[in-house]
Design a protein around this motif. Structure first.
Motif, PDB file in Angstrom:
ATOM      1  N   THR A   1      -7.939  30.966  30.664  1.00 26.95           N
ATOM      2  CA  THR A   1      -8.300  31.405  32.013  1.00 26.95           C
ATOM      3  C   THR A   1      -8.495  30.201  32.927  1.00 26.95           C
ATOM      4  N   GLY A   2      -9.186  29.179  32.410  1.00 26.42           N
ATOM      5  CA  GLY A   2      -9.398  27.982  33.213  1.00 26.42           C
ATOM      6  C   GLY A   2      -8.103  27.270  33.571  1.00 26.42           C
ATOM      7  N   LEU A   3      -7.190  27.175  32.606  1.00 23.01           N
ATOM      8  CA  LEU A   3      -5.907  26.532  32.877  1.00 23.01           C
ATOM      9  C   LEU A   3      -5.118  27.313  33.923  1.00 23.01           C
ATOM     10  N   ALA A   4      -5.075  28.639  33.769  1.00 22.95           N
ATOM     11  CA  ALA A   4      -4.319  29.466  34.702  1.00 22.95           C
ATOM     12  C   ALA A   4      -4.928  29.437  36.102  1.00 22.95           C
ATOM     13  N   ALA A   5      -6.244  29.445  36.183  1.00 20.36           N
ATOM     14  CA  ALA A   5      -6.903  29.437  37.482  1.00 20.36           C
ATOM     15  C   ALA A   5      -6.686  28.118  38.213  1.00 20.36           C
ATOM     16  N   GLY A   6      -6.488  27.046  37.476  1.00 18.70           N
ATOM     17  CA  GLY A   6      -6.393  25.734  38.100  1.00 18.70           C
ATOM     18  C   GLY A   6      -4.997  25.171  38.225  1.00 18.70           C
ATOM     19  N   THR A   7      -3.983  25.956  37.914  1.00 12.80           N
ATOM     20  CA  THR A   7      -2.621  25.426  37.908  1.00 12.80           C
ATOM     21  C   THR A   7      -1.902  25.715  39.216  1.00 12.80           C
ATOM     22  N   ALA A   8      -0.769  25.047  39.408  1.00 12.80           N
ATOM     23  CA  ALA A   8       0.187  25.455  40.430  1.00 12.80           C
ATOM     24  C   ALA A   8       1.149  26.437  39.778  1.00 12.80           C
ATOM     25  N   ASP A   9       1.432  27.540  40.464  1.00  8.59           N
ATOM     26  CA  ASP A   9       2.214  28.623  39.867  1.00  8.59           C
ATOM     27  C   ASP A   9       3.591  28.700  40.512  1.00  8.59           C
TER      28      ASP A   9
ATOM     29  N   ARG B   1      -3.791  36.892  33.408  1.00  9.92           N
ATOM     30  CA  ARG B   1      -4.044  37.800  34.535  1.00  9.92           C
ATOM     31  C   ARG B   1      -5.316  37.407  35.278  1.00  9.92           C
ATOM     32  N   LEU B   2      -6.383  37.147  34.527  1.00 11.59           N
ATOM     33  CA  LEU B   2      -7.653  36.794  35.139  1.00 11.59           C
ATOM     34  C   LEU B   2      -7.549  35.465  35.884  1.00 11.59           C
ATOM     35  N   GLY B   3      -6.884  34.482  35.277  1.00  8.50           N
ATOM     36  CA  GLY B   3      -6.726  33.193  35.932  1.00  8.50           C
ATOM     37  C   GLY B   3      -5.945  33.293  37.225  1.00  8.50           C
ATOM     38  N   ALA B   4      -4.888  34.104  37.226  1.00  7.00           N
ATOM     39  CA  ALA B   4      -4.098  34.281  38.443  1.00  7.00           C
ATOM     40  C   ALA B   4      -4.926  34.927  39.546  1.00  7.00           C
ATOM     41  N   ARG B   5      -5.754  35.883  39.177  1.00 11.43           N
ATOM     42  CA  ARG B   5      -6.611  36.517  40.189  1.00 11.43           C
ATOM     43  C   ARG B   5      -7.613  35.522  40.750  1.00 11.43           C
ATOM     44  N   ARG B   6      -8.190  34.686  39.891  1.00  7.23           N
ATOM     45  CA  ARG B   6      -9.141  33.683  40.372  1.00  7.23           C
ATOM     46  C   ARG B   6      -8.458  32.669  41.281  1.00  7.23           C
TER      47      ARG B   6
END
Length: 513
Positions: free
Chosen positions: A80-88, A33-38
């Protein structure tokens, strides 16, 4: 190591496993959730160098410290870092590739499979898993029109591996038929230089790569012309096969495509099967993309004739909404898997098999294998064929909507009518169209606002939408195309004002065939 939290060394399996896994799953979900928001969009804004620096800042320093930070802290920070930096791919504006957003139920099934961690190279490493995969294979065999009682198959890492298996079995069948000796034991000998694979000129690149891996070389692949719909011409196939035979070549396989990467085009399977049969040649169908159409009552007819193939590649991490990997290889006759057979004392001794302990070792190119079939079983049970068909029909409708919108927009040009869920188009910019389209795509990536695919027709750059989000709406597609038009206008201004010369590689213009 000083353990302050029991979760740091807890195991996921066993009676106590779920109690340990639960709190860490909660940490992982919060990190997602946090990564997606970032991230704030389909991918993070920034250049590749900037994003690599951000990843290095999270993962680089002290990644293997003398004393660990603990399971909760490590998982929270790195997830969090992986989620924030990925293509979704779950974002409607992430539409660049055959990269689907997985179903939540399939991801939950993955957690179960990962926690139990069975391996399919011997029965005693996964009794239930060893029994699950054949059940899933039987269901898929029935779906493509094979007889489940005589066919066989295996879960693979994807279409490339599945195509490799098909070409391997075809090669060995051709060697056996030509020399009378099994290639698996004596090699391909001098006949290897005469073996040829035939495929449409827009077939997947893995056909050439796999020919090289199999010792035949990329030049063993004979490209066959396609027509205006980007499907293989059966008359041209027959001519090229006949010419090959006259020149002393040995047709080893015809590779038909059911869903090309760019256009989703599906080769005419019955006429191609007729040509292959006349040459007593193996027919492999790469249905990695288009195979998902079999779930749809509306689209299944596009694959009429698929059952005539000797082997088939499917990929349910495309139109099946599975986490990677969910590739499938099917063969009409289980006996053709013989070249993969191995007898290893510590995995599948003969007396164990005689006593009723089955082995899947001889079905795969791999030894250790995950139970990827489990997530398919859960998804099939949860949604059924009709439920999956609804998802397929939805993304097909999105593609048709996108094509209509492109046709109606004077700034855009459509290359071809969509067959499945891909749409090839470009921003109109006259003689600098290729440069503008290449640059506008990169502009969107740096902004973090959209992931749009790229391809080439002739020598010209075109764009591609691969619409695999079953929850996206026509309004989402409209908004994505609006972003393309805005970025195209901005880049056309930049390119037109620039001093003549290469900007991201100038490519001459060609209209689609």
């Amino acid at each position: 190591m000083t353990v302050t939290d029991p979760l740091d060394t807890a195991l996921a399996g066993g009676v106590a496993g779920p109690a340990a896994l639960g709190p860490l799953i909660d940490v992982a979900l919060e990190a997602l959730r946090l990564g997606a928001r970032r991230r704030g969009g389909p991918l993070p804004a920034g250049t590749p160098t900037e994003l690599a620096s951000a990843v290095a800042a999270t993962f680089g320093p002290g990644l293997l410290p003398e004393q660990g930070t603990g399971a909760r802290a490590a998982l929270a920070a790195l997830a969090t870092g992986l989620a924030a930096g990925t293509a979704d791919p779950a974002d409607p504006h992430c539409a660049g590739h055959l990269h689907c957003p997985p179903l939540a139920v399939a991801v939950a099934a993955e957690v179960v499979a990962a926690a139990l961690n069975p391996s399919l190279d011997s029965w005693d490493q996964g009794p239930s898993a060893t029994a699950v995969e054949p059940q899933v294979i039987a269901v898929l065999a029935g779906l493509v029109g094979y007889r489940p009682d005589v066919s066989a198959g295996v879960l693979t890492s994807g279409g490339t591996e599945s195509n490799l298996m098909g070409l391997l079995l075809a090669r060995d069948a051709a060697v056996l038929a030509t020399t009378g000796a099994p290639a698996a034991t004596v090699g391909i000998g001098s006949v290897g230089s005469r073996l040829r694979y035939f495929c449409g000129e827009v077939a997947h690149f893995s056909v050439r790569r796999n020919a090289a891996l199999l010792g035949l070389g990329e030049e063993a692949v004979v490209p066959v012309p396609v027509d205006h719909t980007y499907t293989m011409d059966p008359v041209a196939l027959a001519e090229r096969m006949a010419a090959t035979v006259r020149a002393g070549g040995v047709p080893a396989a015809v590779v038909a495509t059911a869903g090309t990467t760019d256009f989703g085009s599906i080769d005419p399977l019955h006429p191609i099967a007729d040509v292959a049969a006349r040459h007593r040649c193996w027919l492999h169908v790469d249905a990695a993309y288009g195979g998902g159409a079999l779930f749809s009552d509306r689209l299944a007819g596009l694959l009429d004739g698929l059952h005539r193939a000797d082997s088939i590649a499917l990929d349910l991490h495309k139109l099946g909404w599975q986490p990677i990997a969910a590739g499938v290889f099917l063969t009409a006759d289980a006996a053709t898997l013989a070249p993969l057979s191995q007898r290893v004392a510590y995995l599948n001794p003969a007396d164990d098999e005689a006593a009723g302990y089955p082995s899947l070792l001889g079905h795969s190119l791999r030894t250790t294998r995950r139970v990827d079939a489990f997530k398919l079983a859960v998804t099939f049970q949860a949604l059924g064929r009709v439920g999956l068909g609804v998802l397929v029909d939805h993304v097909h409708e999105l593609a048709r909507h996108a094509a209509a919108r492109i046709r109606a927009d004077p700034h855009l040009e459509l290359a071809a009518e969509p067959v499945l869920s891909t749409v090839v188009f470009r921003y109109r910019a006259g003689p600098v169209s290729s440069r503008v389209n290449a640059e506008l795509r990169r502009r969107l990536l740096v902004e973090g606002t959209a992931v749009v695919g790229r391809t080439e027709l002739g020598n010209a750059v075109w764009l591609k939408l691969t619409l695999l989000n079953p929850h996206a709406t026509p309004a989402d597609v409209d908004a994505l195309l609006d972003l393309v038009v805005r970025a195209g206008a901005a880049e056309q201004t930049v390119v037109s004002a620039a001093v003549p010369g290469p900007r991201g590689g100038d490519i001459s213009e060609e209209a689609p065939r």
